[in-house]
Design a protein around this motif. Structure first.
Motif, PDB file in Angstrom:
ATOM      1  N   LEU A   1      33.337  39.258  36.806  1.00  6.79           N
ATOM      2  CA  LEU A   1      34.763  39.257  36.498  1.00  6.79           C
ATOM      3  C   LEU A   1      35.620  39.752  37.649  1.00  6.79           C
ATOM      4  N   SER A   2      35.051  40.543  38.554  1.00  8.76           N
ATOM      5  CA  SER A   2      35.859  41.130  39.624  1.00  8.76           C
ATOM      6  C   SER A   2      36.097  40.166  40.778  1.00  8.76           C
ATOM      7  N   GLN A   3      35.422  39.026  40.793  1.00  9.81           N
ATOM      8  CA  GLN A   3      35.564  38.130  41.930  1.00  9.81           C
ATOM      9  C   GLN A   3      36.756  37.182  41.796  1.00  9.81           C
TER      10      GLN A   3
ATOM     11  N   GLU B   1      43.541  37.826  38.835  1.00  5.65           N
ATOM     12  CA  GLU B   1      43.935  37.794  37.424  1.00  5.65           C
ATOM     13  C   GLU B   1      44.446  36.423  37.000  1.00  5.65           C
ATOM     14  N   THR B   2      45.111  35.706  37.896  1.00  8.83           N
ATOM     15  CA  THR B   2      45.672  34.401  37.555  1.00  8.83           C
ATOM     16  C   THR B   2      44.602  33.367  37.236  1.00  8.83           C
ATOM     17  N   LEU B   3      43.398  33.544  37.782  1.00  5.65           N
ATOM     18  CA  LEU B   3      42.315  32.596  37.530  1.00  5.65           C
ATOM     19  C   LEU B   3      41.279  33.113  36.539  1.00  5.65           C
ATOM     20  N   LEU B   4      41.298  34.407  36.278  1.00  3.52           N
ATOM     21  CA  LEU B   4      40.268  35.009  35.434  1.00  3.52           C
ATOM     22  C   LEU B   4      40.283  34.421  34.024  1.00  3.52           C
ATOM     23  N   GLU B   5      41.475  34.278  33.440  1.00  2.68           N
ATOM     24  CA  GLU B   5      41.566  33.718  32.095  1.00  2.68           C
ATOM     25  C   GLU B   5      41.004  32.310  32.048  1.00  2.68           C
ATOM     26  N   SER B   6      41.290  31.526  33.076  1.00  2.00           N
ATOM     27  CA  SER B   6      40.796  30.156  33.120  1.00  2.00           C
ATOM     28  C   SER B   6      39.278  30.124  33.214  1.00  2.00           C
ATOM     29  N   GLU B   7      38.693  31.006  34.033  1.00  2.00           N
ATOM     30  CA  GLU B   7      37.242  31.041  34.168  1.00  2.00           C
ATOM     31  C   GLU B   7      36.568  31.463  32.866  1.00  2.00           C
ATOM     32  N   LEU B   8      37.214  32.341  32.128  1.00  2.00           N
ATOM     33  CA  LEU B   8      36.649  32.803  30.866  1.00  2.00           C
ATOM     34  C   LEU B   8      36.855  31.788  29.744  1.00  2.00           C
ATOM     35  N   PHE B   9      38.113  31.374  29.554  1.00  2.00           N
ATOM     36  CA  PHE B   9      38.475  30.604  28.365  1.00  2.00           C
ATOM     37  C   PHE B   9      38.692  29.117  28.627  1.00  2.00           C
ATOM     38  N   GLY B  10      38.754  28.720  29.897  1.00  2.00           N
ATOM     39  CA  GLY B  10      39.033  27.334  30.218  1.00  2.00           C
ATOM     40  C   GLY B  10      40.526  27.052  30.200  1.00  2.00           C
ATOM     41  N   HIS B  11      40.911  25.842  30.557  1.00  2.00           N
ATOM     42  CA  HIS B  11      42.326  25.460  30.514  1.00  2.00           C
ATOM     43  C   HIS B  11      42.462  23.966  30.275  1.00  2.00           C
ATOM     44  N   THR B  12      43.658  23.556  29.872  1.00  2.00           N
ATOM     45  CA  THR B  12      43.951  22.148  29.666  1.00  2.00           C
ATOM     46  C   THR B  12      44.670  21.586  30.889  1.00  2.00           C
TER      47      THR B  12
ATOM     48  N   ASP C   1      29.865  40.497  33.945  1.00  2.00           N
ATOM     49  CA  ASP C   1      29.576  41.576  34.885  1.00  2.00           C
ATOM     50  C   ASP C   1      30.856  42.230  35.377  1.00  2.00           C
ATOM     51  N   GLU C   2      30.745  43.529  35.686  1.00  2.00           N
ATOM     52  CA  GLU C   2      31.886  44.337  36.135  1.00  2.00           C
ATOM     53  C   GLU C   2      33.037  44.278  35.132  1.00  2.00           C
ATOM     54  N   ILE C   3      32.698  44.408  33.869  1.00  2.00           N
ATOM     55  CA  ILE C   3      33.708  44.327  32.814  1.00  2.00           C
ATOM     56  C   ILE C   3      34.643  45.534  32.823  1.00  2.00           C
ATOM     57  N   GLY C   4      34.241  46.593  33.516  1.00  2.00           N
ATOM     58  CA  GLY C   4      35.100  47.775  33.596  1.00  2.00           C
ATOM     59  C   GLY C   4      36.331  47.571  34.456  1.00  2.00           C
ATOM     60  N   GLU C   5      36.443  46.408  35.108  1.00  2.00           N
ATOM     61  CA  GLU C   5      37.570  46.170  36.014  1.00  2.00           C
ATOM     62  C   GLU C   5      38.628  45.246  35.441  1.00  2.00           C
TER      63      GLU C   5
ATOM     64  N   ARG D   1      43.954  41.831  44.181  1.00  2.00           N
ATOM     65  CA  ARG D   1      42.847  42.537  43.547  1.00  2.00           C
ATOM     66  C   ARG D   1      41.524  42.335  44.298  1.00  2.00           C
ATOM     67  N   ARG D   2      41.287  41.098  44.789  1.00  2.00           N
ATOM     68  CA  ARG D   2      40.057  40.836  45.527  1.00  2.00           C
ATOM     69  C   ARG D   2      40.037  41.573  46.861  1.00  2.00           C
ATOM     70  N   THR D   3      41.225  41.695  47.477  1.00  2.00           N
ATOM     71  CA  THR D   3      41.324  42.422  48.741  1.00  2.00           C
ATOM     72  C   THR D   3      41.010  43.899  48.522  1.00  2.00           C
ATOM     73  N   VAL D   4      41.537  44.439  47.428  1.00  2.00           N
ATOM     74  CA  VAL D   4      41.258  45.838  47.079  1.00  2.00           C
ATOM     75  C   VAL D   4      39.759  46.054  46.918  1.00  2.00           C
ATOM     76  N   LYS D   5      39.105  45.154  46.182  1.00  2.00           N
ATOM     77  CA  LYS D   5      37.669  45.305  45.964  1.00  2.00           C
ATOM     78  C   LYS D   5      36.913  45.243  47.295  1.00  2.00           C
ATOM     79  N   LYS D   6      37.336  44.323  48.183  1.00  2.00           N
ATOM     80  CA  LYS D   6      36.672  44.174  49.472  1.00  2.00           C
ATOM     81  C   LYS D   6      36.753  45.466  50.277  1.00  2.00           C
ATOM     82  N   TYR D   7      37.944  46.083  50.310  1.00  2.00           N
ATOM     83  CA  TYR D   7      38.099  47.327  51.063  1.00  2.00           C
ATOM     84  C   TYR D   7      37.261  48.457  50.466  1.00  2.00           C
ATOM     85  N   ILE D   8      37.218  48.537  49.131  1.00  2.00           N
ATOM     86  CA  ILE D   8      36.452  49.603  48.477  1.00  2.00           C
ATOM     87  C   ILE D   8      34.958  49.424  48.732  1.00  2.00           C
ATOM     88  N   MET D   9      34.474  48.193  48.612  1.00  2.00           N
ATOM     89  CA  MET D   9      33.052  47.928  48.858  1.00  2.00           C
ATOM     90  C   MET D   9      32.703  48.179  50.322  1.00  2.00           C
TER      91      MET D   9
END
Length: 492
Positions: A241-243, A246-257, A284-288, A479-487
């Protein structure tokens, strides 16, 4: 048919077998019962105990058959129920090697179900014992499920330290519950109601544990096609989920029309739509994930339905949800990670994956076992000579008390490093200085690279705020940039 009765001695023996059939195969209880059935001393090796146990059960059942007392329909009450389970135990173990071969053949074939060439032989064996054809196919599917669960838990999660034994027992209960009789009667087709949360440090093997659960669901047998209705290789899927922003996360989970948003040029099935009805999905990484995504997933868990982005109708979710996070358990219990309603619906079962340093501390031989396993997997065959060489370099470079902060994933990288350049230094312990002090000192000295400043600052915020999303809002970064810096900071 003339009614039969077990003697007191027979009843005592077969009750012990009945209890063994219901015992968790990763428990000490099952080991003791196998030894008792086989008539062996407690010091006997586990494999020997199991093999001798199976032979003794076969001998006792053949004795009943010679006396024309081998059909369960000749018995009533407790005797009938005990023998029913004993016969299932006997047939399961007679075909265990062929089930294992079927598992390996299916892994090779991947998504196309493999024909089962021994199903008729097993059916005739069960028919002779008084089982109906309908019940046979159910028990045959259950037997294959039992063998798959044992296969994947045993062969992909190696180690015999006390914490790993407890972990494997917990995984088995997660698939079959604490009482396999209860599971067989009521829950074999209802396990999607039981979601699971896997906790553990980065690199401990949460994904491997999730795969073992997901590959071990009940899959019915297709009588006409003479194979199982679906390959178990299709029964597990995962999404990190962290990859996704947010704008694409819903689509990856639930799909879109089509036309739901700019760039949505066609309908798209999300991962929930693609999940097998006989398997599970790992989130995975549901805490984020942010709160509003938690709300939508809560609906999936409660009502088994969801709405694709841009759609109005409901879609049905089939399958079981497994979630994983490396967030500390204390943060989760304190309510700093999940909404309360989402937490209580998500956590039907919480399984903690033990860190590598704990495993080695409890049983130093665990490191040797893992090295053997890793080398064999990488080279395609066992090589005691190479394993010994790697162990020697680990002892010299890292010592006996190295903490393995990267866990099993770091151990794998260690093996690769030694194979490439005959060396591995490990992660060096940082100086005893707080992160905030380090950043302040770097700014004052004006010698801190911008990348180090950003990675340190994002990490500092993450330790306080708790999610990548909140850090992104605070810093104005993606959000992805933040994760990259933290990792990046964690790896330095």
């Amino acid at each position: 048919m003339k009614k039969a009765v077990l003697t007191q001695t027979e009843r005592h023996f077969f009750k012990t077998v009945h209890n063994a059939a219901f015992a968790n195969p990763f428990s000490e209880l099952r080991e003791r019962l196998d030894q008792k059935i086989a008539g062996l001393f407690p010091s006997a090796a586990r494999r020997k105990s199991k093999d001798m146990c199976v032979l003794e059960v076969d001998r006792q059942l053949k004795k009943l058959a010679r006396q024309n007392r081998g059909n369960i329909n000749q018995y009533t009450g407790e005797d009938r129920e005990v023998l029913r389970v004993v016969y299932l135990f006997d047939v399961f173990h007679k075909f265990r090697d062929r089930f294992d071969q079927l598992i390996q053949d299916q892994i090779t074939a991947q998504d196309e179900p493999v024909p089962v060439d021994f199903v008729d032989e097993a059916r005739e064996m069960m028919k002779e014992k008084g089982f109906s054809t309908a019940r046979f196919y159910h028990y045959f599917a259950l037997s294959f499920q039992l063998r798959r669960a044992f296969y994947f838990i045993s062969n992909t999660l190696v180690g015999a330290s006390p914490c790993m034994k407890t972990f494997k027992k917990h995984l088995w209960y997660n698939v079959f519950t604490y009482n396999i009789g209860l599971y067989d009667q009521h829950l074999w087709n209802r396990m999607e109601d039981f979601s699971t949360l896997l906790l553990g440090e980065t690199g401990t093997g949460k994904g491997t544990a999730a795969r073992a659960i997901g590959m071990s669901g009940f899959i019915p047998f297709d009588i006409k096609q003479r194979c199982f209705v679906q390959s178990f290789t299709r029964a597990f899927s995962s999404l990190n989920l962290s990859q996704y922003p947010e704008t694409l996360l819903e689509s990856e989970l639930f799909g879109h029309t089509k036309g739901a948003f700019t760039g949505a040029v066609e309908d798209y099935q999300g991962v929930l739509d693609r999940c097998s009805p006989h398997g599970a999905i790992l989130l995975d990484e549901i805490g984020e994930i942010p709160d509003h995504i938690q709300v939508k997933l809560l609906r999936v868990l409660q009502e088994r339905t969801f709405t694709p982005v841009g759609a109005h109708g409901l879609s049905r979710f089939n399958g079981r949800v497994i979630a994983a996070t490396n967030r500390p358990k204390k943060e989760i219990m304190d309510g700093r990670v999940f909404r309360e309603d989402f937490y209580y619906r998500l956590c039907s079962d919480i399984i903690e994956v033990p860190p590598l340093h704990t495993r080695i501390q409890q049983d130093p031989a665990e490191l040797d076992t893992l090295l053997d396993f890793t080398v064999t997997r990488m080279l395609g065959l066992a090589s005691p000579k190479i394993t010994t060489k790697i162990k020697r370099i680990i002892d010299r470079r890292l010592g006996n008390h190295y903490s393995w902060p990267g866990n099993v994933r770091e151990l794998e990288q260690c093996v690769r490093s030694v194979l490439l350049r005959r060396d591995y230094l490990g992660k060096q312990a940082p100086e005893d200085v707080s992160l905030s002090s380090f950043l302040c000192q770097g700014i004052q000295a004006q010698d801190l690279p911008v990348s180090d400043l950003l990675s340190g600052y994002c990490t500092l915020l993450y330790e306080t705020l708790g999610t990548y999303e909140k850090v992104a809002q605070k810093t104005g970064l993606d959000r992805r940039t933040v994760k990259k810096y933290i990792m990046t900071h964690k790896q330095t």
